[in-house]
Design an enzyme around this catalytic site. Sequence first.
Site, PDB file in Angstrom:
ATOM      1  N   HIS A  43       0.828  -1.206   0.000  1.00  0.00           N
ATOM      2  CA  HIS A  43       0.000   0.000   0.000  1.00  0.00           C
ATOM      3  C   HIS A  43       0.866   1.260   0.000  1.00  0.00           C
ATOM      4  CE1 HIS A  43      -3.556   2.482   1.233  1.00  0.00           C
ATOM      5  NE2 HIS A  43      -2.597   3.218   1.776  1.00  0.00           N
ATOM      6  N   GLU A  44       1.795   1.333   0.942  1.00  0.00           N
ATOM      7  CA  GLU A  44       2.622   2.536   1.036  1.00  0.00           C
ATOM      8  C   GLU A  44       3.545   2.682  -0.167  1.00  0.00           C
ATOM      9  OE1 GLU A  44       1.854   4.762   3.021  1.00  0.00           O
ATOM     10  OE2 GLU A  44       0.554   3.601   4.330  1.00  0.00           O
ATOM     11  N   HIS A  60       1.768   4.494  -2.845  1.00  0.00           N
ATOM     12  CA  HIS A  60       1.904   5.946  -2.647  1.00  0.00           C
ATOM     13  C   HIS A  60       3.270   6.424  -3.138  1.00  0.00           C
ATOM     14  CE1 HIS A  60      -1.737   6.927  -0.505  1.00  0.00           C
ATOM     15  NE2 HIS A  60      -1.477   6.145   0.528  1.00  0.00           N
ATOM     16  N   HIS A  79       3.423   6.804  -6.756  1.00  0.00           N
ATOM     17  CA  HIS A  79       2.646   7.984  -7.145  1.00  0.00           C
ATOM     18  C   HIS A  79       3.517   9.238  -7.036  1.00  0.00           C
ATOM     19  CE1 HIS A  79      -1.568  10.092  -6.720  1.00  0.00           C
ATOM     20  NE2 HIS A  79      -1.027  10.284  -7.905  1.00  0.00           N
TER      21      HIS A  79
END
Length: 681
Positions: A470-471, A474, A477
């Site tokens: 998940h991180e 990010h 991104h």
Amino acid sequence: MPAVDNPLLAPWSTPFEAPPFEAIRAEHFRPAFEAALAQNKAEVAAIAGLAEEPSFDNTLAALERSGRMLDRVASVFFNLAGSNTSDELQAIERDMAPILSRHRTAIYLDDALFRRIDAIFAQRDRLDLTPEQGRVLERYHMAFRRAGAGRPEEVKQRLAALSERLASLGTRFGQNVLNDEKAWSMPLDGEADLAGLPDFLVEASARAAADRGQAGHVVTLSRSLIEPFLQFSARRDLRETAFKAWLARGEGGGETDNRAIIAEMIALRAERAALLGYESFAHYRLDDSMAKTPGAAMELLRSVWRPARLQAMRERDALQALAAEMGDNVDIAAWDWRYYAEKRRKQAFDLDEAELKPYLQLDRIIEAAFDTARRLFGVTFAERRDVPVYHPDVRAFEAKDAAGATVGLFYGDYFARASKRSGAWMSAFRSQEELDGEVTPIIVNVMNFSRAPDGQPTLLSFDDARTLFHEFGHALHGMLSTVTYPLLSGTGVVRDFVEFPSQLYEHWLERPEVLQRHAVHYRTGEPMPKALLDRLLASRTFNQGFATVEYVSSALVDLEMHLLDRTDGFDAAAFEAKVLGEIDMPAAMVMRHRPPHFQHVFAGEGYSSAYYSYLWSEVLDADGFDAFLEAGDIFDAETARKLKQFVYAAGNRQDAAKAYRDFRGHDPDPQALLRKRGLAA
């Protein structure tokens, strides 16, 4: 302190111009902030006082070039304050929070500056702006309006005072939670207190004791330690003690009690929204979001609440029956749920955490995240041991694209420690931009995993592995951003879109194509057996009633708090009980984040009235991953190209709903969320 003596103000000659952490000390920050603030004030005053007619270049592009020194100092400081803090840094943080808020507010309430931006905005259709410049103009104009630009002077003064006070309160809130977490531990005295704990958890509790200078074993309030303790400990009395301490963070009385802070923040936020002409703070916040209105967010939450609660009650009945089968004469309580759920998972799927963890080595899951990025986007990662780091635990990696060009520097900070706030997050020491040449982003992922004893590999739970993916979503991104203007860079998108790239990335962890390659036994090197892999994948929707109820209840309480227009005598505990009573919260469950330690919402303004965003983004990620399934290949090149172009690389170049449609070809299907969580009828 002269700039030459302050490494925060001097040029950085390190690889990638990374912060020279070994030279930076706490006493450098106050003079660095003072110098950077003075410089930024002069830059903004020069723009506002220009005699020339306002233009995009002399006003908005100039604003985008301003404050670079302040951004550099603040990014280093606040990253360290979250991940490697100290009493000295906490004191500076308390002092600087109102000063920085006052500075930012003064810029956004500067009448002369706003007149220039407003004049450009009024003639935007006649200007030859690129689409990205048009977006910059639109976002600046909206930000100034939402801050109170153009309002009467007395209103602006009150808005400035509110912002300053809220910044101070948010800093105190977060520090109080961290201090409560640091202060509490529960010794495990002898074999009886270790009953039921697998070897990895016994070792982690010993490591936690050693880190605190204690002998034996302890449980702390680090999520990576307390959650598996609640999952495995056979001692119901110890589970209850630990759970109640976890639940009580921020409301134990004394200096770290957050209840009065919450009441004041709710009141001040409501007042600010009213001054800006909004019905409530939630209406103000969500006006600049994909949801647009609190009603739309509430509709999504309540539509998911009903099937989730029904599923949770079925799960609760199954746990109660299992407890009876085991001869345990108990009514399932909140501190029992994880314990019996683990027993039931073992029973239903012949699966337990202790069987999985040997196949989930931290280093191999990091490799899996990197390899997924390579197969999707052509990005590779190579460790760089010549790059300065802020703690010995931190690892640095250079990211390169398929052509071999550097696209970013990535820091991974994976282990729990007392100097780090709990949870997991992504942040930036430097964001990507191309306004005056390419600026390489420096991105960090911070986790709180329990470190293995020296010489042994750190093993993760599947939830830990999912958090890492998940991180890292990010992080991609931030690193893959290809925008010109800093305002639009990377994760600088609306709150209920920012979780889409990260939650989408989680899907690849759950795929056999990834697990078969990277989930290998830490001793034998053998891949996870197909039978175990099949059982793991079959259990993906196990306990999803529980997971959804604890999340949605938190989001509903957050949203309801910020819908209040009358806040006199606000009592967070009473309000929490009222909302949970109205939605008929199951008695054996609690919110994932209760108000006194709800850092998403009160340690700053990040997710205030917007904690629903994870669920909103989950509609996008569930439907978005279907694009790869429909293509018949989870690494389909054309689908990955569109995902990178319209999402990961696009920053905030366009409206989030349009960005999603450009990637997917249509609006998201809400039913995809219910299917993903196993809640569809």
